[in-house]
Design an enzyme around this catalytic site. Sequence first.
Site, PDB file in Angstrom:
ATOM      1  N   ASP A 181       0.849  -1.188   0.000  1.00 10.81           N
ATOM      2  CA  ASP A 181       0.000   0.000   0.000  1.00 10.81           C
ATOM      3  C   ASP A 181       0.883   1.235   0.000  1.00 10.81           C
ATOM      4  OD1 ASP A 181      -2.841   1.077   0.324  1.00 10.81           O
ATOM      5  OD2 ASP A 181      -1.741   2.154   1.871  1.00 10.81           O
TER       6      ASP A 181
ATOM      7  N   GLU B 289       0.961   5.482   0.178  1.00 14.74           N
ATOM      8  CA  GLU B 289       0.301   6.770   0.426  1.00 14.74           C
ATOM      9  C   GLU B 289       1.045   7.774  -0.438  1.00 14.74           C
ATOM     10  OE1 GLU B 289      -2.464   6.676   1.995  1.00 14.74           O
ATOM     11  OE2 GLU B 289      -2.120   4.632   2.679  1.00 14.74           O
ATOM     12  N   ALA B 290       0.328   8.754  -0.939  1.00 13.13           N
ATOM     13  CA  ALA B 290       0.934   9.702  -1.875  1.00 13.13           C
ATOM     14  C   ALA B 290       0.469  11.119  -1.586  1.00 13.13           C
ATOM     15  CB  ALA B 290       0.567   9.324  -3.311  1.00 13.13           C
TER      16      ALA B 290
ATOM     17  N   ASP C 246      -6.045  -1.071  -8.359  1.00 14.64           N
ATOM     18  CA  ASP C 246      -4.915  -0.920  -9.279  1.00 14.64           C
ATOM     19  C   ASP C 246      -4.139   0.380  -9.072  1.00 14.64           C
ATOM     20  OD1 ASP C 246      -5.314  -3.364 -10.603  1.00 14.64           O
ATOM     21  OD2 ASP C 246      -6.813  -2.470 -11.929  1.00 14.64           O
TER      22      ASP C 246
ATOM     23  N   HIS D 115      -5.423   4.763   5.984  1.00 18.85           N
ATOM     24  CA  HIS D 115      -4.623   5.564   5.047  1.00 18.85           C
ATOM     25  C   HIS D 115      -3.193   5.747   5.528  1.00 18.85           C
ATOM     26  CE1 HIS D 115      -8.215   6.268   2.764  1.00 18.85           C
ATOM     27  NE2 HIS D 115      -8.812   6.719   3.839  1.00 18.85           N
TER      28      HIS D 115
ATOM     29  N   ASP E 204      -2.659  -0.212   6.468  1.00 17.92           N
ATOM     30  CA  ASP E 204      -3.544  -0.701   5.409  1.00 17.92           C
ATOM     31  C   ASP E 204      -3.076  -2.072   4.921  1.00 17.92           C
ATOM     32  OD1 ASP E 204      -5.080   1.596   5.599  1.00 17.92           O
ATOM     33  OD2 ASP E 204      -4.457   2.426   3.672  1.00 17.92           O
TER      34      ASP E 204
END
Length: 177
Positions: free
Chosen positions: A7, A9-10, A101, A159, A164
Amino acid sequence: MTYLIVDFEATCSDTGQVAREEMEIIEIGAVALWGNGPDIRGEFQSFVRPVRNPMLTDFCKRLTKIPQRKVDSAEPFPIVLEKFSAWIESFDDSTFCSWGDYDKYQLQQDCLFHDAAYPFGPNHINIKMRFADNVGLKKACGLEQALRRVGLSFQGTPHRGIDDARNMASLAPYIFV
């Protein structure tokens, strides 16, 4: 078979100030799951210092609970990717898995921007769709809703990459059947 549940995060905003094609990974969270679980073989977690939008938006900080100081003191993507790639390579016969995706595309985008090698082969499992298919849902749902559906509750902070990934791994019996 080792499933690498990943996972990212951005950087992000709710007002359009961070364009989708300029979002950058700020946290990598991953769990290596042997077979269909519950044997966790390892975990990887690292923050990443963004370069396009180095200042996180208030929305991003609220959503991820990642403080600015964590990304300010983090290493840049190429260095973190090198460490992440070494972790990936420590597992034989592994497959990249993520909830949807988005994570695959975000990683490809960051690798392209930084002229870095994509660390996975061509195989990717969208475990969000696989979960929906396996439990008979007509439409895929979010991670927290999926957990509730099978009587589990989210552990940790939503998040956040590593939390996650851990929660996705807890759904393994409903995904890798």
